[in-house]
Scaffold this active site. Structure first.
Site, short mmCIF file in Angstrom:
data_model
loop_
_atom_site.label_atom_id
_atom_site.label_comp_id
_atom_site.label_asym_id
_atom_site.label_seq_id
_atom_site.Cartn_x
_atom_site.Cartn_y
_atom_site.Cartn_z
N ALA A 1 -33.33 21.33 -8.34
CA ALA A 1 -33.34 21.35 -9.80
C ALA A 1 -33.87 20.03 -10.38
O ALA A 1 -34.13 19.07 -9.66
CB ALA A 1 -31.94 21.63 -10.32
N HIS A 2 -33.99 20.00 -11.69
CA HIS A 2 -34.60 18.86 -12.37
C HIS A 2 -33.81 17.56 -12.15
O HIS A 2 -32.60 17.54 -12.07
CB HIS A 2 -34.77 19.11 -13.87
CG HIS A 2 -33.53 19.51 -14.61
ND1 HIS A 2 -33.58 20.17 -15.80
CD2 HIS A 2 -32.22 19.35 -14.34
CE1 HIS A 2 -32.35 20.39 -16.23
NE2 HIS A 2 -31.52 19.91 -15.36
N ASN A 3 -34.60 16.49 -12.00
CA ASN A 3 -34.08 15.13 -11.86
C ASN A 3 -33.29 14.88 -10.57
O ASN A 3 -32.57 13.88 -10.46
CB ASN A 3 -33.22 14.73 -13.06
CG ASN A 3 -34.05 14.56 -14.32
OD1 ASN A 3 -34.22 15.52 -15.08
ND2 ASN A 3 -34.58 13.38 -14.54
#
Length: 319
Positions: free
Chosen positions: A230-232
């Site tokens: 997922a993001h980051n």
């Protein structure tokens, strides 16, 4: 893209008075610069308020006095929702224009590959049929893309990587703010993904771009098929993830972390160097490195084995 602060606040429904500023992006409190907008919506980041360099911060009135004098307080009782509305202004403008990449020596590119603008390839890059390589992507020397790989705009792939069919890198992360009426407002994901050197990524994986900043897959890491990052997230050097691993947003794995099949993490936590998560393990809090964990919620493996033995003993006792 830059906007006057007065224009941004008008569009997102916040009253603003005072000297106008030019805003060129959005970032977290700790990373925002003097030309960027930020936001505050969780008390765990309270200690970052006095030190932020942000030009302006979306914030509830009761916390505004904690901001430094150079930062404009944009008062709202819904800072996260206003962030979502503002993020749209800085979303990358997608176009269908295509141009030939700047390619090094010895590249082998199938005729069906589609490129965006300003793509850069190192030497001896091989890209097989059906791939899409978006705007401002860079691919290092000796990297191989198997058929039907998609690299969204601003993705950076290192040297000596191998990416298998059907994998998508740089897609939007799963980020929404919610109105008081229960509607879901998209937070535009305006960061990117960086895959460092000598990484192998299996088939049908999805690696999300960051909301702000970068999602990292560090050098030497090997991902199996059907993995969601997922993001980051920040996946440490030489880590190993078996099939169907899932990492929620802003997870950090140290170096040489091993995650067994179908194991997963909750978001905003850290797993230390040389930790192992057994198959189907569910990580719900940050874990020390150098240990093996199992179960849900994940606990040290030896403790998990003792617990299973006790449960089995209790069941036998009932007979």
């Amino acid at each position: 893209m830059t906007y006057p602060l007065s224009e941004l606040t008008k569009h997102i429904g916040i009253a603003f008075q005072g000297e106008d500023l030019t805003i060129d992006g959005i970032h977290t409190l700790s990373e925002a610069t003097s030309t960027q907008l930020s936001f505050f919506n969780a008390e765990k980041y309270l200690d970052q308020l006095p030190h932020t360099k942000a030009a302006a911060v979306l914030i509830e009135e009761k916390y505004a006095k904690l901001l430094p004098s150079h930062t404009v307080a944009l008062i709202t009782d819904e800072p996260y929702l206003k962030l979502a509305l503002a993020s749209k202004f800085f979303a990358y403008k997608l176009e269908t224009n295509s141009e030939a990449p700047a390619a090094g020596e010895g590249c082998d590119i199938d005729a069906s590959v589609r490129f965006g603008k300003n793509v850069t390839l190192g030497d001896n890059v091989t890209i097989l049929a059906g791939c899409y390589v978006g705007d401002h992507v860079t691919i290092g020397s000796g990297t191989l893309l198997h058929p039907n790989v998609t690299l969204y705009h601003h993705t950076r792939i290192g040297a000596g990587c191998m990416i298998h069919s059907g994998t998508v890198i740089g897609c939007d992360g799963y980020g929404f703010a919610h109105t008081k009426q229960g509607e879901h407002v998209k937070i535009y994901q305006n960061g990117n993904v960086v895959v460092e050197d000598n990484v192998e990524i299996g088939a049908n994986c999805a690696i999300d771009r960051a909301v702000f900043g970068t999602t990292y897959i560090r050098k030497g890491t090997k991902l199996d098929n059907l993995i969601q990052i997922a993001h980051n997230c920040d996946v440490g050097e030489h880590s190993l993830c078996a099939a169907q691993v899932g990492l929620a947003g802003s997870t950090t794995l140290g170096r040489n972390v091993v995650m067994g099949g179908q194991s997963a993490t909750a978001g905003h936590l850290k797993v230390g160097d040389f930790a192992t998560i057994a198959g189907k393990g569910g990580v719900t809090k940050s874990l020390e490195g150098g240990k093996t964990y199992a179960g849900f919620p994940a606990i040290e493996h030896k403790m998990w084995l003792r617990m299973q033995a006790k449960i089995a003993g209790l069941l036998k006792g009932k007979k």
